[in-house]
Design a protein around this motif. Structure first.
Motif, mmCIF file in Angstrom:
data_model
loop_
_atom_site.group_PDB
_atom_site.id
_atom_site.type_symbol
_atom_site.label_atom_id
_atom_site.label_comp_id
_atom_site.label_asym_id
_atom_site.label_seq_id
_atom_site.Cartn_x
_atom_site.Cartn_y
_atom_site.Cartn_z
ATOM 1 N N ALA A 1 0.843 -1.202 0.000
ATOM 2 C CA ALA A 1 0.000 0.000 0.000
ATOM 3 C C ALA A 1 0.879 1.253 0.000
ATOM 4 C CB ALA A 1 -0.921 -0.011 1.214
ATOM 5 N N LEU A 2 1.939 1.202 0.768
ATOM 6 C CA LEU A 2 2.857 2.337 0.850
ATOM 7 C C LEU A 2 3.520 2.581 -0.513
ATOM 8 C CD1 LEU A 2 4.091 4.338 2.858
ATOM 9 C CD2 LEU A 2 5.787 2.601 3.444
ATOM 10 N N ALA A 3 3.987 1.524 -1.148
ATOM 11 C CA ALA A 3 4.646 1.671 -2.453
ATOM 12 C C ALA A 3 3.678 2.242 -3.487
ATOM 13 C CB ALA A 3 5.185 0.314 -2.917
ATOM 14 N N ARG A 4 2.449 1.745 -3.509
ATOM 15 C CA ARG A 4 1.457 2.251 -4.488
ATOM 16 C C ARG A 4 1.156 3.713 -4.228
ATOM 17 N NH1 ARG A 4 -1.737 -2.380 -3.064
ATOM 18 N NH2 ARG A 4 -0.902 -4.112 -4.256
ATOM 19 N N TRP A 5 1.032 4.064 -2.952
ATOM 20 C CA TRP A 5 0.708 5.454 -2.567
ATOM 21 C C TRP A 5 1.839 6.388 -3.002
ATOM 22 C CZ3 TRP A 5 2.585 8.556 1.780
ATOM 23 C CH2 TRP A 5 1.791 9.670 2.063
ATOM 24 N N THR B 1 9.133 11.022 0.582
ATOM 25 C CA THR B 1 10.460 10.396 0.738
ATOM 26 C C THR B 1 10.323 9.273 1.750
ATOM 27 O OG1 THR B 1 11.517 12.531 0.361
ATOM 28 C CG2 THR B 1 12.879 10.805 1.352
ATOM 29 N N LEU B 2 10.703 8.077 1.324
ATOM 30 C CA LEU B 2 10.638 6.913 2.214
ATOM 31 C C LEU B 2 12.028 6.670 2.811
ATOM 32 C CD1 LEU B 2 9.287 4.351 3.377
ATOM 33 C CD2 LEU B 2 9.696 3.239 1.163
ATOM 34 N N VAL B 3 12.069 6.628 4.137
ATOM 35 C CA VAL B 3 13.325 6.410 4.861
ATOM 36 C C VAL B 3 13.131 5.156 5.703
ATOM 37 C CG1 VAL B 3 14.931 7.377 6.559
ATOM 38 C CG2 VAL B 3 13.680 8.920 5.014
ATOM 39 N N SER B 4 14.061 4.202 5.602
ATOM 40 C CA SER B 4 13.880 2.969 6.381
ATOM 41 C C SER B 4 15.142 2.580 7.136
ATOM 42 C CB SER B 4 13.450 1.810 5.475
ATOM 43 O OG SER B 4 13.118 0.693 6.275
ATOM 44 N N GLN B 5 14.899 2.018 8.314
ATOM 45 C CA GLN B 5 16.000 1.426 9.083
ATOM 46 C C GLN B 5 16.150 -0.053 8.718
ATOM 47 O OE1 GLN B 5 15.463 2.879 13.496
ATOM 48 N NE2 GLN B 5 13.488 2.819 12.484
ATOM 49 N N ASN B 6 15.237 -0.561 7.895
ATOM 50 C CA ASN B 6 15.223 -2.009 7.659
ATOM 51 C C ASN B 6 16.273 -2.440 6.640
ATOM 52 O OD1 ASN B 6 13.143 -1.948 9.411
ATOM 53 N ND2 ASN B 6 11.524 -2.277 7.906
ATOM 54 N N VAL B 7 16.787 -3.648 6.842
ATOM 55 C CA VAL B 7 17.803 -4.191 5.938
ATOM 56 C C VAL B 7 17.221 -5.346 5.120
ATOM 57 C CG1 VAL B 7 19.741 -3.500 7.421
ATOM 58 C CG2 VAL B 7 18.692 -5.746 7.769
ATOM 59 N N ASP B 8 15.881 -5.505 5.172
ATOM 60 C CA ASP B 8 15.268 -6.710 4.589
ATOM 61 C C ASP B 8 14.915 -6.588 3.108
ATOM 62 O OD1 ASP B 8 12.892 -5.147 4.598
ATOM 63 O OD2 ASP B 8 12.215 -6.000 6.507
ATOM 64 N N ASP B 9 15.057 -5.411 2.521
ATOM 65 C CA ASP B 9 14.766 -5.141 1.097
ATOM 66 C C ASP B 9 13.285 -5.340 0.729
ATOM 67 O OD1 ASP B 9 17.455 -4.573 0.930
ATOM 68 O OD2 ASP B 9 17.849 -5.862 -0.803
ATOM 69 N N ARG C 1 11.231 -4.612 -2.903
ATOM 70 C CA ARG C 1 10.462 -5.647 -3.605
ATOM 71 C C ARG C 1 9.024 -5.190 -3.801
ATOM 72 N NH1 ARG C 1 12.008 -10.900 -0.298
ATOM 73 N NH2 ARG C 1 10.231 -11.746 -1.442
ATOM 74 N N ALA C 2 8.462 -4.490 -2.798
ATOM 75 C CA ALA C 2 7.089 -3.952 -2.937
ATOM 76 C C ALA C 2 7.056 -2.893 -4.030
ATOM 77 C CB ALA C 2 6.634 -3.361 -1.602
ATOM 78 N N ALA C 3 8.098 -2.060 -4.103
ATOM 79 C CA ALA C 3 8.139 -1.004 -5.126
ATOM 80 C C ALA C 3 8.121 -1.624 -6.516
ATOM 81 C CB ALA C 3 9.397 -0.145 -4.929
ATOM 82 N N ILE D 1 -3.622 -1.273 9.296
ATOM 83 C CA ILE D 1 -3.845 0.176 9.359
ATOM 84 C C ILE D 1 -3.373 0.901 8.097
ATOM 85 C CG2 ILE D 1 -3.115 2.275 10.591
ATOM 86 C CD1 ILE D 1 -3.369 0.712 13.157
ATOM 87 N N VAL D 2 -2.195 0.547 7.611
ATOM 88 C CA VAL D 2 -1.600 1.328 6.503
ATOM 89 C C VAL D 2 -2.454 1.274 5.224
ATOM 90 C CG1 VAL D 2 0.457 1.583 5.038
ATOM 91 C CG2 VAL D 2 0.713 1.222 7.502
ATOM 92 N N PRO D 3 -2.928 0.090 4.786
ATOM 93 C CA PRO D 3 -3.739 0.081 3.561
ATOM 94 C C PRO D 3 -4.998 0.947 3.684
ATOM 95 C CG PRO D 3 -3.033 -2.140 4.103
ATOM 96 C CD PRO D 3 -2.668 -1.276 5.282
ATOM 97 N N THR D 4 -5.632 0.971 4.845
ATOM 98 C CA THR D 4 -6.840 1.793 5.033
ATOM 99 C C THR D 4 -6.471 3.264 5.049
ATOM 100 O OG1 THR D 4 -7.550 0.014 6.461
ATOM 101 C CG2 THR D 4 -8.901 1.980 6.484
ATOM 102 N N LEU D 5 -5.391 3.576 5.755
ATOM 103 C CA LEU D 5 -4.956 4.973 5.864
ATOM 104 C C LEU D 5 -4.620 5.573 4.510
ATOM 105 C CD1 LEU D 5 -3.942 7.336 7.708
ATOM 106 C CD2 LEU D 5 -1.721 6.182 7.747
ATOM 107 N N LEU D 6 -3.982 4.787 3.646
ATOM 108 C CA LEU D 6 -3.465 5.333 2.382
ATOM 109 C C LEU D 6 -4.377 5.048 1.187
ATOM 110 C CD1 LEU D 6 0.340 4.455 2.806
ATOM 111 C CD2 LEU D 6 -0.883 6.536 3.510
ATOM 112 N N LYS D 7 -5.574 4.549 1.459
ATOM 113 C CA LYS D 7 -6.506 4.192 0.380
ATOM 114 C C LYS D 7 -6.877 5.411 -0.443
ATOM 115 C CE LYS D 7 -10.235 2.177 1.767
ATOM 116 N NZ LYS D 7 -10.936 1.153 2.516
#
Ligand code: OAD
Length: 256
Positions: A87-91, A99-107, A111-113, A250-256
């Motif tokens: 949902a975030l990538a589509r939004w 601007t998307l900033v992440s602490q994650n190292v999982d990629d 992959r969603a993008a 929450i995120v998919p509903t928030l960014l719908k």
């Protein structure tokens, strides 16, 4: 704010903002099956960070550190982006100024993008600035060489990945405790935070600095801060809106 007004207030804050900075942590990937670091079942409950995720640990026993990272790669490599990543990538691809900033190292954001952009689409705008590196890249301990990861044989130091340029020992391209964060994504993240009118924080305790400073910078620059997390976080006191629950709901509903 009462909890029934919170989703509308969060949507309004994001709708009104020309520029938004989104800051994510391990919690956004929890529903994909990636373990978080703190809290029940967190990696730092089972393993000692200083034995596995520090330059000293690697210097002492590179084989053990590589064995742990090979295990994490295998675990995370089998996980898929969840509804929140997608949902975030589509939004982000559907509007300007995020601007998307992440602490994650999982990629999983990358992959969603790619999934959201579709074949031939340009996924780059929805790729994150990665403050803590990537599990799926290695870099040389001696020279600047960096490469995509390949399967690791951690049977002995001799079988560990070595640099094709200089023969030095390769290491995972992640930021370890006591190390500097990569300068370029950090500068870009703080610059985006300083200009944002809204900051959406998803799935992070906000306990690790300097990364957590992104949210404080956004707040100090006047951004409305929306926090999505089922638990308590260090950002709760500064949040304008808290949406308490799992990101995948929450995120998919928030960014719908
Ligand atoms: P933490 O493990 O500290 O925090 C995970 C957060 O995710 C917590 O606030 C949880 O309540 C929340 N959470 C759990 N399930 C969730 C769900 N389904 N949806 C949304 N949120 C959920 O992870 P981080 O804050 O990312 O650093 O940790 C920051 C850094 O500490 C990591 O990048 C790593 C670690 O040491 C390095 O490796 C340098």
């Amino acid at each position: 704010m009462n909890s029934s007004a919170a989703p509308a207030a969060a949507r309004e804050a994001l709708r009104r903002a020309v520029r938004v900075v989104v800051f994510t942590g391990a919690g956004i990937s929890a529903e994909s099956g990636v373990p978080t670091f703190r809290g029940a079942g967190g990696l730092w409950k089972t393993f000692k960070a200083e034995d596995l995720a520090s330059p000293t640990a690697f210097g002492r026993d590179p084989r053990l550190v590589w064995e742990w990272y090979a295990w994490r790669r295998e675990t995370v490599g089998g996980c898929r982006p969840n509804a929140a990543h997608l949902a975030l990538a589509r939004w982000i691809l559907g509007r300007a100024g995020v601007t998307l900033v992440s602490q994650n190292v999982d990629d999983l954001h990358e992959r969603a993008a790619r999934e959201a952009a579709g074949e031939g689409g340009d996924a780059r705008r929805a790729e994150p600035l990665k403050l803590h590196g990537s599990l799926f890249h290695d870099h040389c301990t001696r020279c600047p060489h960096r490469q995509a990861s390949s399967p690791v044989d951690a049977a002995s130091v001799a079988t560990l990945p070595h640099c094709p340029e200089c023969g030095g020992l390769m290491r995972p391209d992640v930021v370890w405790f006591g190390e500097m964060l990569p300068a370029r994504p950090v500068e870009a993240a703080f610059a985006a935070a300083a200009e944002a009118e809204a900051c959406l924080v998803i799935g992070t305790t906000g306990a690790v600095y300097p990364a957590a400073g992104v949210v404080h910078t956004a707040k100090a620059s006047g951004a409305r801060v929306v926090v999505v997390d089922p638990g308590e976080t260090e950002f709760d006191a500064l949040a304008d809106v808290r949406l308490v629950g799992p990101a995948g709901e929450i995120v998919p509903t928030l960014l719908k």
